[in-house]
Scaffold this motif. Structure first.
Motif, PDB file in Angstrom:
ATOM      1  N   LYS A   1       3.542  -2.074  11.392  1.00 33.28           N
ATOM      2  CA  LYS A   1       4.190  -1.061  12.223  1.00 33.28           C
ATOM      3  C   LYS A   1       3.233   0.081  12.545  1.00 33.28           C
ATOM      4  N   MET A   2       2.338   0.400  11.624  1.00 32.58           N
ATOM      5  CA  MET A   2       1.370   1.477  11.834  1.00 32.58           C
ATOM      6  C   MET A   2       0.076   0.988  12.472  1.00 32.58           C
ATOM      7  N   GLY A   3      -0.007  -0.313  12.755  1.00 36.23           N
ATOM      8  CA  GLY A   3      -1.147  -0.855  13.482  1.00 36.23           C
ATOM      9  C   GLY A   3      -2.423  -0.978  12.677  1.00 36.23           C
ATOM     10  N   LEU A   4      -2.319  -1.031  11.349  1.00 36.59           N
ATOM     11  CA  LEU A   4      -3.512  -1.209  10.518  1.00 36.59           C
ATOM     12  C   LEU A   4      -3.790  -2.697  10.309  1.00 36.59           C
ATOM     13  N   THR A   5      -5.065  -3.006  10.102  1.00 40.47           N
ATOM     14  CA  THR A   5      -5.508  -4.388   9.971  1.00 40.47           C
ATOM     15  C   THR A   5      -5.958  -4.655   8.537  1.00 40.47           C
ATOM     16  N   PRO A   6      -5.209  -5.483   7.782  1.00 39.05           N
ATOM     17  CA  PRO A   6      -5.643  -5.789   6.417  1.00 39.05           C
ATOM     18  C   PRO A   6      -6.882  -6.683   6.417  1.00 39.05           C
ATOM     19  N   GLU A   7      -7.787  -6.382   5.515  1.00 36.43           N
ATOM     20  CA  GLU A   7      -8.982  -7.194   5.257  1.00 36.43           C
ATOM     21  C   GLU A   7      -8.892  -7.630   3.795  1.00 36.43           C
ATOM     22  N   PHE A   8      -9.306  -8.841   3.510  1.00 34.47           N
ATOM     23  CA  PHE A   8      -9.187  -9.379   2.163  1.00 34.47           C
ATOM     24  C   PHE A   8     -10.572  -9.633   1.585  1.00 34.47           C
ATOM     25  N   VAL A   9     -10.844  -9.050   0.415  1.00 36.51           N
ATOM     26  CA  VAL A   9     -12.135  -9.200  -0.252  1.00 36.51           C
ATOM     27  C   VAL A   9     -11.909  -9.140  -1.760  1.00 36.51           C
TER      28      VAL A   9
ATOM     29  N   LEU B   1       3.054   5.744   5.913  1.00 35.70           N
ATOM     30  CA  LEU B   1       2.877   4.790   4.814  1.00 35.70           C
ATOM     31  C   LEU B   1       3.221   5.399   3.459  1.00 35.70           C
ATOM     32  N   GLY B   2       3.191   6.721   3.363  1.00 40.47           N
ATOM     33  CA  GLY B   2       3.555   7.393   2.121  1.00 40.47           C
ATOM     34  C   GLY B   2       5.036   7.695   1.995  1.00 40.47           C
TER      35      GLY B   2
ATOM     36  N   THR C   1       0.829  -1.193   0.000  1.00 40.17           N
ATOM     37  CA  THR C   1       0.000   0.000   0.000  1.00 40.17           C
ATOM     38  C   THR C   1       0.866   1.247   0.000  1.00 40.17           C
ATOM     39  N   MET C   2       0.313   2.337  -0.471  1.00 37.60           N
ATOM     40  CA  MET C   2       0.989   3.626  -0.452  1.00 37.60           C
ATOM     41  C   MET C   2      -0.048   4.725  -0.272  1.00 37.60           C
ATOM     42  N   THR C   3       0.377   5.831   0.297  1.00 40.82           N
ATOM     43  CA  THR C   3      -0.487   6.986   0.473  1.00 40.82           C
ATOM     44  C   THR C   3      -0.439   7.837  -0.785  1.00 40.82           C
ATOM     45  N   ALA C   4      -1.584   8.383  -1.164  1.00 43.65           N
ATOM     46  CA  ALA C   4      -1.655   9.276  -2.321  1.00 43.65           C
ATOM     47  C   ALA C   4      -2.584  10.448  -2.008  1.00 43.65           C
ATOM     48  N   SER C   5      -2.268  11.581  -2.607  1.00 44.91           N
ATOM     49  CA  SER C   5      -3.130  12.756  -2.475  1.00 44.91           C
ATOM     50  C   SER C   5      -3.501  13.323  -3.841  1.00 44.91           C
TER      51      SER C   5
END
Length: 171
Positions: free
Chosen positions: A105-113, A92-93, A35-39
């Motif tokens: 490391k950032m404590g996010l939880t991946p979900e798969f769909v 993450l960016g 994943t990456m951050t985008a604006s």
């Protein structure tokens, strides 16, 4: 998360993307994801019949690790978060998944769909199917100042247009 129809979205894409940022994610549980951050990006409609396909357009520089995943997979997701996650999105960016498990490391939880990945903590997720890919090219810039300001290394983004196939919102 609950699924809603894309036509039921109530948002301002200018503030959602440029001010709030988003995570572009591709890959799955079996083959890995990044994943990456985008604006930078767009939401709208193009092609199709009648009113056009609902689409999201994102831009990824060639050196980004996430690009390998977006190129490999048929789907990608855009995850949008509350401002409470600004610190995590900034990290993450600016850090590569090549070097560390930055998501953990950032404590996010991946979900798969649908053979792709999003994050449990997101407020809004767009699941997109790639329908177009093209590099931005120097000849296409009518305002050459944009090149000087954004591409001093001439590392032009690749543009991806994804058909929005599913919209998930926090309940």
């Amino acid at each position: 998360m609950k699924e809603i129809q894309v036509k039921d979205l109530q948002l301002n894409p200018m503030t959602l993307i440029s001010d709030g940022w988003m995570l572009i994610t591709a890959g799955n549980e079996q083959n890995g994801f990044n994943t990456m951050t985008a604006s930078w990006g767009h939401l709208g409609a193009i092609w199709g019949t009648n009113k056009g396909l609902p689409t999201a357009t994102v831009y990824i520089r060639p050196q980004r690790y996430t690009k390998e995943f977006v190129d490999r997979e048929e789907e990608f997701t855009l995850s949008f978060f509350s401002n409470d996650y600004k610190r995590q999105l900034a990290y993450l960016g600016t850090h590569s998944g090549r070097d560390e498990d930055k998501v953990a490391k950032m404590g996010l939880t991946p979900e798969f769909v649908d053979n792709t990945t999003y994050f449990k903590e997101a407020d809004l997720v767009l699941v997109c199917r790639k329908i177009y890919k093209a590099p931005l090219v120097e000849e296409g810039f009518l305002d050459k100042k944009l090149i000087t300001e954004n591409y001093p290394e001439k590392d032009f983004h690749t543009m991806y247009i994804g058909e929005i196939k599913k919209v998930l919102v926090r309940e």
